[in-house]
Design a protein around this motif. Sequence first.
Motif: not given
Length: 461
Positions: A305-317, A449-459
Amino acid sequence: MMATPACKEEISKEWLQVILTQYESRSKPKTSVAVTSFEVNPGVGPGENFSSQLLKIVVETQVSHGDQEEHTAKTYNLLAKFMQGNGFIREMGKTTNAPLKEIMIYSDVIPALNQFQSERGDGSNQVDIPGFVHGVCVEGEYVLVMEDIRLSGYMNNNKTKGLSYKQILMATEKLATVHAVSYAYNKFHDFTNKFPPFRYLEIVPRQFPLFVMTFYDLCIKHLEKVKYNEKTLEKLRTNRAAVKRRIKSLLLPQNQKIKCLCHGDYWNNNFMFRSDRADGLSDPDAIMLVDWGNTQWYTPVLDLQYLIHTSTQLDFRREHREEILQHYHSVFTAVTTKLGAPVPSWTFNVFKEECQKARIFGVVMGMTVNLITLSKQNQTGPLVQTKPVNSSSLAWRISCRLGKIMAPLFLSKMMQPLTRAFLSKWMEPNFNELTTGKNEILNQRFYDLLVEADNDGVFDI
């Protein structure tokens, strides 16, 4: 034994001769190395390293073997890693065994894992790291010296771009390999009994959530300042306690189904690629893992999870997240099975569910790492300034002794307010830069990262 230098200014011809003679003698006994000249330069650019001083050392030598009178000229290209700060701060930094573990990764752990996978498998699951030259970690002394792999064509990907498709598949595969080989090794050799400094420390689930929640609170403060979406802000405030519980829960060993050797800081700058192709590193041929200072024995999903969220851009994820998870799981499963330690209970669905629970960790660490590493103020900040020290003085020895004695107190629960104040002071300039909006890359990565997590219900914990 010659004392270990503590900074660039203390590196001497005599010390280099001693460590290089020891290095050569490990493979060719009775070898002697005479240094004719050496040059020391910064090992990384400004703002690329915060917790240590990395130096590039080019050493010209004459090497002789045994009783031979003939000498052979040889050039060594080395990277030396020193700790920063005075003796007190350095000894404090050794309390969690992180510096010692990093030396052991190079000197003992990875060689043992590579030997194990070669003996039980077909040798194709090699973990590639820079060659180990010398390491010391005792009171008042620390250094790690390794080969400079940049001379072999290895380079870091530009951290502002994010990883390419080929790069992240290669990084994911190598991460899964480290996890799988160490997991299998543990089934036959009991990893933490073989390497005691890697044993679980009770202070980890106390200190790390403190760091995370300090960032979390500064993030809320920043969002209030820029008048961010009130609905999101209220969610972050309301779910603060739940986020803290989830982070702490993820770190507790009793909640981790699978445990193995984890890198702990597996992001863009801590692996290097090599490519012989004309289009550069976007389509690499090889990868080398570096900077093992945060190594832990815990659940592998945190590394991923650290790798994915530190080292990629939104469209790629959005396009490749599922594929990355599948690739990781297939490699981990194949390697553990080949090495005689299959994990039939860790199906892809079980693994994917664990990744989803750990995604809050990846998001918060992704926002934190991007905030720190993409900030322009870090290029000239106090953390990249290293003053010369005198490690032979009485004051240095007293400072080191006090640091070692006082470290348990500073890591205790009663000192958490002081630790939190320090962390806040350290990160506030980065948030101030974020507030100005002038660093477009930083702002985009942070808010994506913030918007993506919020939209995906991470928080929504």
